[in-house]
Scaffold this motif. Sequence first.
Motif, PDB file in Angstrom:
ATOM      1  N   ASP A  44       0.827  -1.204   0.000  1.00  0.00           N
ATOM      2  CA  ASP A  44       0.000   0.000   0.000  1.00  0.00           C
ATOM      3  C   ASP A  44       0.863   1.257   0.000  1.00  0.00           C
ATOM      4  O   ASP A  44       0.488   2.281  -0.578  1.00  0.00           O
ATOM      5  CB  ASP A  44      -0.919   0.013   1.221  1.00  0.00           C
ATOM      6  N   ASP A  45       2.017   1.171   0.665  1.00  0.00           N
ATOM      7  CA  ASP A  45       2.911   2.338   0.687  1.00  0.00           C
ATOM      8  C   ASP A  45       3.397   2.684  -0.717  1.00  0.00           C
ATOM      9  O   ASP A  45       3.449   3.848  -1.105  1.00  0.00           O
ATOM     10  CB  ASP A  45       4.111   2.063   1.599  1.00  0.00           C
ATOM     11  N   MET A  46       3.792   1.651  -1.466  1.00  0.00           N
ATOM     12  CA  MET A  46       4.235   1.870  -2.831  1.00  0.00           C
ATOM     13  C   MET A  46       3.092   2.437  -3.675  1.00  0.00           C
ATOM     14  O   MET A  46       3.284   3.369  -4.465  1.00  0.00           O
ATOM     15  CB  MET A  46       4.727   0.540  -3.432  1.00  0.00           C
ATOM     16  N   LYS A 225       6.762   9.636   3.131  1.00  0.00           N
ATOM     17  CA  LYS A 225       7.315   8.310   3.395  1.00  0.00           C
ATOM     18  C   LYS A 225       8.157   7.904   2.208  1.00  0.00           C
ATOM     19  O   LYS A 225       7.698   7.895   1.076  1.00  0.00           O
ATOM     20  CB  LYS A 225       6.189   7.306   3.628  1.00  0.00           C
ATOM     21  N   GLY A 226       9.424   7.561   2.461  1.00  0.00           N
ATOM     22  CA  GLY A 226      10.318   7.256   1.345  1.00  0.00           C
ATOM     23  C   GLY A 226      10.611   8.516   0.555  1.00  0.00           C
ATOM     24  O   GLY A 226      10.580   9.629   1.076  1.00  0.00           O
ATOM     25  N   GLY A 227      10.919   8.329  -0.703  1.00  0.00           N
ATOM     26  CA  GLY A 227      11.212   9.473  -1.562  1.00  0.00           C
ATOM     27  C   GLY A 227      11.398   9.026  -2.987  1.00  0.00           C
ATOM     28  O   GLY A 227      11.259   7.844  -3.307  1.00  0.00           O
ATOM     29  N   ILE A 228      11.730   9.957  -3.838  1.00  0.00           N
ATOM     30  CA  ILE A 228      11.872   9.638  -5.251  1.00  0.00           C
ATOM     31  C   ILE A 228      13.115  10.303  -5.822  1.00  0.00           C
ATOM     32  O   ILE A 228      13.630  11.294  -5.299  1.00  0.00           O
ATOM     33  CB  ILE A 228      10.633  10.078  -6.072  1.00  0.00           C
ATOM     34  N   VAL A 229      13.603   9.721  -6.904  1.00  0.00           N
ATOM     35  CA  VAL A 229      14.586  10.357  -7.768  1.00  0.00           C
ATOM     36  C   VAL A 229      13.786  10.799  -8.989  1.00  0.00           C
ATOM     37  O   VAL A 229      13.614  10.027  -9.939  1.00  0.00           O
ATOM     38  CB  VAL A 229      15.715   9.376  -8.151  1.00  0.00           C
ATOM     39  N   PRO A 230      13.236  12.010  -8.970  1.00  0.00           N
ATOM     40  CA  PRO A 230      12.234  12.389  -9.967  1.00  0.00           C
ATOM     41  C   PRO A 230      12.765  12.515 -11.383  1.00  0.00           C
ATOM     42  O   PRO A 230      12.003  12.367 -12.341  1.00  0.00           O
ATOM     43  CB  PRO A 230      11.726  13.748  -9.453  1.00  0.00           C
ATOM     44  N   ASP A 231      14.064  12.779 -11.531  1.00  0.00           N
ATOM     45  CA  ASP A 231      14.606  13.038 -12.868  1.00  0.00           C
ATOM     46  C   ASP A 231      15.104  11.791 -13.577  1.00  0.00           C
ATOM     47  O   ASP A 231      15.589  11.878 -14.711  1.00  0.00           O
ATOM     48  CB  ASP A 231      15.751  14.061 -12.779  1.00  0.00           C
ATOM     49  N   TYR A 232      15.001  10.628 -12.909  1.00  0.00           N
ATOM     50  CA  TYR A 232      15.453   9.408 -13.584  1.00  0.00           C
ATOM     51  C   TYR A 232      14.403   9.007 -14.614  1.00  0.00           C
ATOM     52  O   TYR A 232      13.234   8.843 -14.277  1.00  0.00           O
ATOM     53  CB  TYR A 232      15.679   8.269 -12.594  1.00  0.00           C
ATOM     54  N   PRO A 233      14.792   8.855 -15.885  1.00  0.00           N
ATOM     55  CA  PRO A 233      13.812   8.579 -16.942  1.00  0.00           C
ATOM     56  C   PRO A 233      13.244   7.159 -16.809  1.00  0.00           C
ATOM     57  O   PRO A 233      13.935   6.264 -16.330  1.00  0.00           O
ATOM     58  CB  PRO A 233      14.633   8.729 -18.222  1.00  0.00           C
TER      59      PRO A 233
END
Length: 367
Positions: A44-46, A225-233
């Motif tokens: 659910d987190d994902m 919660k967690g995070g992202i690398v937004p610029d990774y294609p």
Amino acid sequence: MKRFDQSALKISELISKSTFSRYLEYIQNGLSDIQRIWKNENWDDMLEDYMNIHWKELIDLNENPYWSPDNITNEDKILVFMKLQKAVLSTIHMNYQALLEEHLKQLLQDGTEMWTIFKESINEIEIIKSSADIWRFRNQIDKLFLHYMQMEKTKLVWEGPSNYSDISIVSPKLPNNEIKSSTRLVTEDYGIPPTVSPELSDEDQFTLSYENDKKTIYVFKRNLKGGIVPDYPPSGIFISERIVREKNIEHGDKLKLTSRFTKNEQEYYDFEIVEKVSLVQTERIQFNYCILEKNESSWYVEHYEPFKGVANNKRISIIWNDTPLRIYLSDVDVQALNLSAGNYIDVSFWRNNPNSPKVIWHHRNLE
């Protein structure tokens, strides 16, 4: 709701690919119930992170601006989440079936090669000279047995009323050497690195793309919660809360891709910190070691032990804007983490939206 359904299908495909290897592990351990696996793994987190990333694709904000993330209530968000969860769970089985079909074909091809090598090994020996020769054959037979057992378990899950198999797991002989891609998953648009050159082989394209990725520096963006690398294609990479904590990745840290590999047709990524930036996120509020409580109708936290991690058990009230704060938590979070009253948890929320908190960690080691 065509827009919502199409976006939900896209998210379902992304989750299917990112969880498929874990699904295979469950199959080998005798569990294939997707809903039980989903709950065990707390996916659910994902799903919530994908929902936040693709919110504007799920909902037409031009048509109904109320549904902007800045306007909606926590109850609104739960409503969208539950609808998305239902849509994803209704399609993820089909996605897994397509991935299982390709995985089975690969298992069969690998098993055929193993069988061929085994037969050649036997033909090379005319006379058994020592127990070492028998031992070597025994090891090869054990590997063959385990491989075909894995294939049988996988096939048992894959087969159903609508799947009439042309894949034999009795004989290691391939019915067809050509392995065609499944047409049930649309993978070219989501999560697959762009083609580098039509003249290069798939392996060369992957290598060249990977080498280019290693030279690129990415900035990490912390979510609740967690995070992202937004610029990774093409659409960013999610980094779980567990990895964030293990590697001490903070908002604004600069990351470099250190490894990328494919296993069971699923891509995996690993990053390392190349520059510790640790930007202060004034808009993100977090309280650690909160004590979960429950009344007749709600789950909440209002006390925490901020120095619990250094063996100081002093319990104090949560203060927000100079007043004591009771933070009400969603049933979705509590049920997803299988929490109970008295558990120690970390909670975060956005400064401008304290009524929509998120349980981001459960300190199981303290129980």
